[in-house]
Motif scaffolding. Structure first.
Motif: not given
Length: 332
Positions: A28-31, A191-193, A275-278
């Motif tokens: 799922r998308g995340e922003v 996306p999940e916000r 959300v912790r970015p990678t």
């Protein structure tokens, strides 16, 4: 008058959404929603946003859970009124940013890698940028600093955010955290916000800033404090050569920033953990170029431009513009 006659062509409707780079096709998308004065996750430096560059006041917003895909407007970085600010006041302290990175070679190297330049070129690159403020909620790829590397994540920056802009009109540094910025990526819908939303946030009003087809010779800026317009030369990071200009014939189709009064900025800490970015390489540019020519508009006014329709009717990119044209309103 050259400034007033800058053409603002119709923009492309990009049927794109946000997600963290490096995700799988089934993820799922995340922003991450970033208020103008919030530091955000894993900052490269302390804030270098000038105190005079007051962002809009923060207030609670409705729930921003997962929603249907939303078309995103693309506007040329050369469009008059795309950026705001105060005449003779820089929104960012470029020299402070240079000192902070120069004192930490590892961060400086990671910063350079995110922008695709050599570490030794960072000071000169920063001095070539122009301090401005966003006038629309804007999608970008932001980069935090963690474990010695630049970590990319998708973000929406609130209108009023202080940024450093390159000579094509594209934001390259977010001053509240010193983070390098890149173009957003077009990935999975719905996306999940996360992060801290603001009361005026609407996915349908978010924009993408596309590089101008030519080098910008001057930025035509709207000052929300007095309702007037001024021009700033690219690379003038102190606003030393700002000068008043008439309102543009066709201003950029952005919603005016609510930062009309000088109120204290909101706290820099977010109420929600991102959300912790990678780690991820710098993403590629926007999905496509702006397109067709906009119909004639009413005579100029000193009032700020109004927002375009929030529901574009087409998700098909239009033809590539002729050289020298700039992007503008969405088709709809």
């Amino acid at each position: 008058m050259a400034t007033a006659l800058v053409a603002v062509a119709a923009a492309v409707v990009l049927a794109v959404v946000l997600t963290r780079p490096g995700g799988t096709p089934t993820a799922r998308g995340e922003v991450f929603l970033q208020p103008a004065s919030a530091t955000g996750p894993d900052p490269f430096t302390e804030s270098t946003a000038a105190k005079e560059a007051v962002p809009p006041p923060q207030s609670p917003a409705p729930s921003t859970g997962s929603t249907a895909p939303t078309a995103t407007r693309s506007i040329s970085g050369a469009a008059p009124g795309l950026y705001g600010g105060t005449q003779s006041v820089a929104s960012c302290d470029v020299e402070k940013q240079i000192r902070a990175l120069s004192a930490q070679p590892d961060k400086n190297a990671a910063f350079a890698s995110a922008l695709g330049i050599r570490p030794a070129s960072v000071p000169g690159h920063l001095r070539s940028l122009t301090p401005l403020q966003l006038r629309a909620d804007t999608r970008v790829t932001n980069h935090g600093y963690r474990d010695g590397k630049a970590t990319a994540y998708q973000a929406v920056l609130q209108a009023g955010t202080a940024v450093l802009v390159d000579d094509r009109g594209v934001p390259r540094v977010r001053c509240a955290c010193g983070n390098p910025l890149g173009p957003p990526v077009a990935l999975k819908p719905d996306p999940e916000r996360h992060g801290q939303p603001w009361s005026s946030y609407q996915p349908s009003k978010v924009v993408v800033i596309a590089p101008s087809t030519t080098v910008v010779d001057k930025f035509v800026i709207y000052d929300p404090h007095d309702g007037r317009w001024f021009a700033r030369e690219p690379g003038d990071h102190r606003g030393s050569h700002d000068r008043p200009v008439p309102p543009p014939v066709v201003p950029a189709p952005v919603t005016p920033s609510p930062a009309a009064t000088r109120t204290p900025p909101s706290p820099e800490t977010s109420s929600a953990s991102p959300v912790r970015p990678t780690a991820s390489p710098t993403p590629s540019g926007p999905a496509s170029e702006p397109g067709a020519t906009q119909p004639p508009t009413p005579p100029p006014s000193s009032r700020p431009p109004t927002a375009p329709p929030s529901e574009p009717t087409s998700a098909t990119p239009s033809a590539t513009p002729a050289a020298g044209k700039t992007a503008g309103t969405a088709i709809g």
